[in-house]
Design a protein around this motif. Structure first.
Motif, PDB file in Angstrom:
ATOM      1  N   LEU A 165       1.053  -1.143  -0.303  1.00 49.84           N
ATOM      2  CA  LEU A 165      -0.037  -0.123   0.125  1.00 49.84           C
ATOM      3  C   LEU A 165       1.078   1.310  -0.020  1.00 49.84           C
ATOM      4  O   LEU A 165       2.308   0.891   1.037  1.00 49.84           O
ATOM      5  CB  LEU A 165      -0.886  -0.423   1.055  1.00 49.84           C
ATOM      6  CG  LEU A 165      -1.890   1.271   1.708  1.00 49.84           C
ATOM      7  CD1 LEU A 165      -2.869   1.655   0.000  1.00 49.84           C
ATOM      8  CD2 LEU A 165      -2.384   1.404   2.931  1.00 49.84           C
ATOM      9  N   CYS A 166       0.916   2.053  -0.715  1.00 48.91           N
ATOM     10  CA  CYS A 166       1.968   2.939  -1.025  1.00 48.91           C
ATOM     11  C   CYS A 166       1.062   4.379  -1.643  1.00 48.91           C
ATOM     12  O   CYS A 166      -0.001   4.416  -2.125  1.00 48.91           O
ATOM     13  CB  CYS A 166       2.834   3.018  -2.239  1.00 48.91           C
ATOM     14  SG  CYS A 166       3.101   0.871  -2.063  1.00 48.91           S
ATOM     15  N   PHE A 167       1.255   5.684  -0.777  1.00 48.29           N
ATOM     16  CA  PHE A 167       1.301   7.189  -1.180  1.00 48.29           C
ATOM     17  C   PHE A 167       2.425   7.479  -1.120  1.00 48.29           C
ATOM     18  O   PHE A 167       3.169   7.321  -0.546  1.00 48.29           O
ATOM     19  CB  PHE A 167       0.677   7.945  -0.163  1.00 48.29           C
ATOM     20  CG  PHE A 167      -0.598   6.834   0.687  1.00 48.29           C
ATOM     21  CD1 PHE A 167      -2.052   7.474   0.285  1.00 48.29           C
ATOM     22  CD2 PHE A 167      -0.604   5.451   1.064  1.00 48.29           C
ATOM     23  CE1 PHE A 167      -3.710   6.885   0.331  1.00 48.29           C
ATOM     24  CE2 PHE A 167      -2.368   4.546   1.702  1.00 48.29           C
ATOM     25  CZ  PHE A 167      -3.570   5.688   1.057  1.00 48.29           C
ATOM     26  N   ASP A 168       2.800   7.409  -2.854  1.00 50.93           N
ATOM     27  CA  ASP A 168       3.748   7.993  -3.014  1.00 50.93           C
ATOM     28  C   ASP A 168       3.552   9.167  -3.486  1.00 50.93           C
ATOM     29  O   ASP A 168       3.204   9.088  -5.477  1.00 50.93           O
ATOM     30  CB  ASP A 168       4.511   7.024  -3.764  1.00 50.93           C
ATOM     31  CG  ASP A 168       6.021   6.899  -4.204  1.00 50.93           C
ATOM     32  OD1 ASP A 168       6.496   8.147  -3.637  1.00 50.93           O
ATOM     33  OD2 ASP A 168       6.606   6.307  -4.504  1.00 50.93           O
ATOM     34  N   SER A 169       4.201  10.465  -3.214  1.00 48.79           N
ATOM     35  CA  SER A 169       4.265  11.415  -4.343  1.00 48.79           C
ATOM     36  C   SER A 169       5.644  12.105  -4.612  1.00 48.79           C
ATOM     37  O   SER A 169       5.966  13.209  -5.022  1.00 48.79           O
ATOM     38  CB  SER A 169       3.179  11.972  -3.930  1.00 48.79           C
ATOM     39  OG  SER A 169       2.306  12.223  -3.856  1.00 48.79           O
ATOM     40  N   GLY A 170       6.782  11.675  -4.393  1.00 48.75           N
ATOM     41  CA  GLY A 170       7.657  12.035  -4.217  1.00 48.75           C
ATOM     42  C   GLY A 170       8.468  12.987  -3.604  1.00 48.75           C
ATOM     43  O   GLY A 170       9.497  13.432  -3.492  1.00 48.75           O
ATOM     44  N   ARG A 171       8.196  12.876  -2.146  1.00 49.96           N
ATOM     45  CA  ARG A 171       7.725  13.850  -1.397  1.00 49.96           C
ATOM     46  C   ARG A 171       9.203  13.389   0.065  1.00 49.96           C
ATOM     47  O   ARG A 171      10.430  12.750  -0.320  1.00 49.96           O
ATOM     48  CB  ARG A 171       6.636  14.250  -0.412  1.00 49.96           C
ATOM     49  CG  ARG A 171       5.866  15.050  -0.893  1.00 49.96           C
ATOM     50  CD  ARG A 171       4.815  14.628  -0.863  1.00 49.96           C
ATOM     51  NE  ARG A 171       3.865  13.295  -0.112  1.00 49.96           N
ATOM     52  CZ  ARG A 171       2.765  13.028  -0.149  1.00 49.96           C
ATOM     53  NH1 ARG A 171       1.777  14.183   0.073  1.00 49.96           N
ATOM     54  NH2 ARG A 171       2.224  11.602   0.051  1.00 49.96           N
ATOM     55  N   ASP A 172       9.635  14.119   0.262  1.00 53.62           N
ATOM     56  CA  ASP A 172      10.878  14.685   1.151  1.00 53.62           C
ATOM     57  C   ASP A 172      10.955  13.969   2.354  1.00 53.62           C
ATOM     58  O   ASP A 172      12.027  12.274   2.343  1.00 53.62           O
ATOM     59  CB  ASP A 172      11.679  15.705   1.554  1.00 53.62           C
ATOM     60  CG  ASP A 172      11.931  17.183   0.620  1.00 53.62           C
ATOM     61  OD1 ASP A 172      12.434  16.442  -0.766  1.00 53.62           O
ATOM     62  OD2 ASP A 172      12.047  18.103   0.789  1.00 53.62           O
TER      63      ASP A 172
END
Length: 219
Positions: free
Chosen positions: A15-22
């Motif tokens: 399960l991923c919440f990936d927006s390429g944040r820091d």
């Protein structure tokens, strides 16, 4: 949100919440029956972290959830190795562990929520089996079950655990030191969800923990 990641046993779901944040937080969830009770809480917490601007990742490990790998073949040490591989794969900057999931955590900064030594969870699961046996008119003792489990494996709380997993849990009676901050249950409102008889949810607990993690991550 659902993705896959490469394990030694093949691709597993995550399960991923990936927006390429820091800030990229890997989640090491509660184990076995406590994982079932805390699954909704964990997923909603990740949603809250995402809404606050933090990426979050919850990998399935071999033998968990939708994995096709046999649970009885897994070991606690093997799961720890896979969690370290997941940290590298998802480029995690922090880790959040829940209950006995702290035993699987790689060396990253982050948070341990109400950490539980695996040996204590095993003891609770053994006690649950002996109580169920007594209600069914059978006599079993935790000591005898543990001795048998170390050589034959056991079914506990509906989970078929192999002898190596039983031994690994039994011998992990202390949490190793870490550079993570312990979040005590008393810091969140209400009783621990793992104490409830059935899986449940508490939105107030999610909001409180998300606010705590966001504030501390961004200090």
């Amino acid at each position: 949100m659902l993705s896959t990641w490469p394990c030694r046993t093949g691709d597993e779901f995550a399960l991923c919440f990936d927006s390429g944040r820091d800030y990229r937080i890997l989640v090491s969830p509660a184990l076995f029956d406590e994982s079932n009770k805390l699954r909704h809480f964990t997923a909603q917490l990740m949603r809250a972290l995402d809404a606050a601007g933090l990426d979050a990742f919850l990998p399935d490990l071999p033998g968990q959830n939708e994995s096709l790998a046999g649970l009885s073949q897994q070991t606690l040490a093997g799961w720890a190795d896979e969690m370290a591989a997941a940290a590298q794969h998802f480029q995690a900057t922090h880790i959040l562990t829940i209950r006995a999931g702290a035993a699987l955590a790689p060396d990253l900064p982050g948070w341990d929520y109400a950490p539980l030594p695996p040996a204590k969870q095993l003891k609770s699961m053994l006690r649950g089996r002996t109580l169920a046996a007594r209600e069914a008119g059978r006599e079993e003792t935790s000591a005898a079950l543990l001795e048998r489990g170390r050589t034959e494996g056991l079914e506990l709380a509906g989970y078929a655990l192999g002898p190596q997993m039983i031994a690994g849990l039994a011998d992990a009676d202390n949490m190793p030191p870490s550079r993570r901050r312990t979040i005590e249950k008393a810091e969140l409102p209400g009783a621990g969800l793992w104490l409830r008889a059935e899986p449940d949810h508490d939105a107030d607990q999610v909001s409180a923990m998300a606010a705590l993690i966001v504030a501390e991550a961004q200090q």
